[in-house]
Design a protein around this motif. Structure first.
Motif, PDB file in Angstrom:
ATOM      1  N   UNK A  19      -3.998   6.116 -11.673  1.00  0.00           N
ATOM      2  CA  UNK A  19      -3.779   4.801 -11.078  1.00  0.00           C
ATOM      3  C   UNK A  19      -4.771   4.563  -9.951  1.00  0.00           C
ATOM      4  N   UNK A  20      -4.935   5.550  -9.082  1.00  0.00           N
ATOM      5  CA  UNK A  20      -5.810   5.366  -7.920  1.00  0.00           C
ATOM      6  C   UNK A  20      -7.266   5.178  -8.339  1.00  0.00           C
ATOM      7  N   UNK A  21      -7.703   5.919  -9.344  1.00  0.00           N
ATOM      8  CA  UNK A  21      -9.059   5.740  -9.862  1.00  0.00           C
ATOM      9  C   UNK A  21      -9.199   4.355 -10.510  1.00  0.00           C
ATOM     10  N   UNK A  22      -8.153   3.946 -11.195  1.00  0.00           N
ATOM     11  CA  UNK A  22      -8.138   2.657 -11.888  1.00  0.00           C
ATOM     12  C   UNK A  22      -8.282   1.499 -10.899  1.00  0.00           C
ATOM     13  N   UNK A  23      -7.640   1.621  -9.730  1.00  0.00           N
ATOM     14  CA  UNK A  23      -7.692   0.551  -8.726  1.00  0.00           C
ATOM     15  C   UNK A  23      -9.114   0.272  -8.262  1.00  0.00           C
ATOM     16  N   UNK A  24      -9.955   1.307  -8.252  1.00  0.00           N
ATOM     17  CA  UNK A  24     -11.345   1.138  -7.807  1.00  0.00           C
ATOM     18  C   UNK A  24     -12.131   0.194  -8.715  1.00  0.00           C
ATOM     19  N   UNK A  25     -11.657   0.008  -9.936  1.00  0.00           N
ATOM     20  CA  UNK A  25     -12.354  -0.847 -10.909  1.00  0.00           C
ATOM     21  C   UNK A  25     -11.885  -2.296 -10.877  1.00  0.00           C
ATOM     22  N   UNK A  26     -10.900  -2.609 -10.048  1.00  0.00           N
ATOM     23  CA  UNK A  26     -10.340  -3.969 -10.006  1.00  0.00           C
ATOM     24  C   UNK A  26     -11.153  -4.821  -9.040  1.00  0.00           C
ATOM     25  N   UNK A  27     -11.695  -5.910  -9.564  1.00  0.00           N
ATOM     26  CA  UNK A  27     -12.489  -6.835  -8.756  1.00  0.00           C
ATOM     27  C   UNK A  27     -11.558  -7.714  -7.926  1.00  0.00           C
ATOM     28  N   UNK A  28     -11.832  -7.788  -6.633  1.00  0.00           N
ATOM     29  CA  UNK A  28     -10.987  -8.579  -5.743  1.00  0.00           C
ATOM     30  C   UNK A  28     -11.591  -9.934  -5.377  1.00  0.00           C
ATOM     31  N   UNK A  29     -12.737 -10.261  -5.973  1.00  0.00           N
ATOM     32  CA  UNK A  29     -13.377 -11.541  -5.671  1.00  0.00           C
ATOM     33  C   UNK A  29     -13.199 -12.538  -6.823  1.00  0.00           C
ATOM     34  N   UNK A  30     -12.108 -12.405  -7.541  1.00  0.00           N
ATOM     35  CA  UNK A  30     -11.829 -13.264  -8.689  1.00  0.00           C
ATOM     36  C   UNK A  30     -11.110 -14.536  -8.271  1.00  0.00           C
ATOM     37  N   UNK A  31     -11.082 -15.502  -9.190  1.00  0.00           N
ATOM     38  CA  UNK A  31     -10.314 -16.728  -8.969  1.00  0.00           C
ATOM     39  C   UNK A  31      -8.813 -16.452  -9.021  1.00  0.00           C
ATOM     40  N   UNK A  32      -8.436 -15.435  -9.828  1.00  0.00           N
ATOM     41  CA  UNK A  32      -7.033 -15.074  -9.990  1.00  0.00           C
ATOM     42  C   UNK A  32      -6.949 -13.560 -10.176  1.00  0.00           C
ATOM     43  N   UNK A  33      -5.972 -12.953  -9.512  1.00  0.00           N
ATOM     44  CA  UNK A  33      -5.737 -11.510  -9.640  1.00  0.00           C
ATOM     45  C   UNK A  33      -4.304 -11.332 -10.149  1.00  0.00           C
ATOM     46  N   UNK A  34      -4.191 -10.613 -11.263  1.00  0.00           N
ATOM     47  CA  UNK A  34      -2.883 -10.341 -11.866  1.00  0.00           C
ATOM     48  C   UNK A  34      -2.609  -8.846 -11.752  1.00  0.00           C
ATOM     49  N   UNK A  35      -1.476  -8.503 -11.147  1.00  0.00           N
ATOM     50  CA  UNK A  35      -1.082  -7.101 -10.997  1.00  0.00           C
ATOM     51  C   UNK A  35       0.300  -6.913 -11.621  1.00  0.00           C
ATOM     52  N   UNK A  36       0.327  -6.194 -12.737  1.00  0.00           N
ATOM     53  CA  UNK A  36       1.553  -5.924 -13.486  1.00  0.00           C
ATOM     54  C   UNK A  36       1.710  -4.411 -13.600  1.00  0.00           C
ATOM     55  N   UNK A  37       2.405  -3.760 -12.750  1.00  0.00           N
ATOM     56  CA  UNK A  37       3.559  -4.208 -12.011  1.00  0.00           C
ATOM     57  C   UNK A  37       3.582  -3.495 -10.674  1.00  0.00           C
ATOM     58  N   UNK A  38       4.329  -4.064  -9.728  1.00  0.00           N
ATOM     59  CA  UNK A  38       4.644  -3.360  -8.486  1.00  0.00           C
ATOM     60  C   UNK A  38       6.043  -2.802  -8.692  1.00  0.00           C
TER      61      UNK A  38
END
Length: 172
Positions: free
Chosen positions: A80-99
């Motif tokens: 999970x932690x390695x995966x988070x590094x690949x998530x772009x935070x400069x997008x128009x929309x960010x979807x996170x499934x699930x907390x």
């Protein structure tokens, strides 16, 4: 636009995220991930994270023994932690499934979500009953939509319209 989808397990939170993604992906840059069930012979054996931008997958949890456990699942916090590094935070929309309980085993994930609380272009799915300070914060600050069998298709359309409305405001 800060939206959290919730509902009982199996109600369609991940499916709703995928439908929202499909309806909007040609209109805007969307990043984030969904968590898909993995089944073998009809039985759920685990969960995989799927990056919405790249399609890359990684195991989040699998039935079995492990250092970190949630119920019968071994949780692969390092994946999970390695995966988070690949998530772009400069997008128009960010979807996170699930907390939810599995993801919240990672302090890096908690900090990741805390950072997203400052953004106004986020859709979370949140565990229906779990207790955690970050879930309390999301429930307090976000528009929470509880999915049911009766409203889940309508809820997808509602979220899409909210996102489109926000995007048109941003471009004015």
């Amino acid at each position: 636009m800060q939206i959290a989808l919730t509902g009982r397990p199996g109600i369609g939170k991940t499916t709703a995220c995928l439908k929202i993604f499909e309806k909007l992906k040609d209109e805007m840059k969307i990043s984030g991930f969904v968590t898909k069930e993995v089944r073998e012979k009809g039985r759920r054996i685990g969960f995989k994270l799927v990056n919405l931008e790249s399609g890359e997958e990684s195991w989040l949890a699998k039935v079995g023994e492990g250092k970190v456990k949630v119920g019968k699942y071994a949780v692969f916090v390092e994946n999970l932690e390695k995966f988070l590094d690949e998530i772009s935070l400069d997008s128009d929309l960010i979807i996170i499934d699930e907390v939810g309980p599995m993801e919240l085993k990672s302090e890096k994930f908690v900090k990741f979500v805390e950072n997203l609380l400052r953004k106004d272009n986020v859709i979370f799915t949140i565990h229906y009953k779990a207790c955690h300070r970050i879930l309390d914060e999301i429930r307090r600050r976000f528009k929470v939509i509880t999915l049911t069998e009766e409203n889940r298709n309508k809820a997808v359309e509602e979220v899409v319209e909210i996102v489109r409305g926000r995007k048109s405001q941003d471009s004015n």
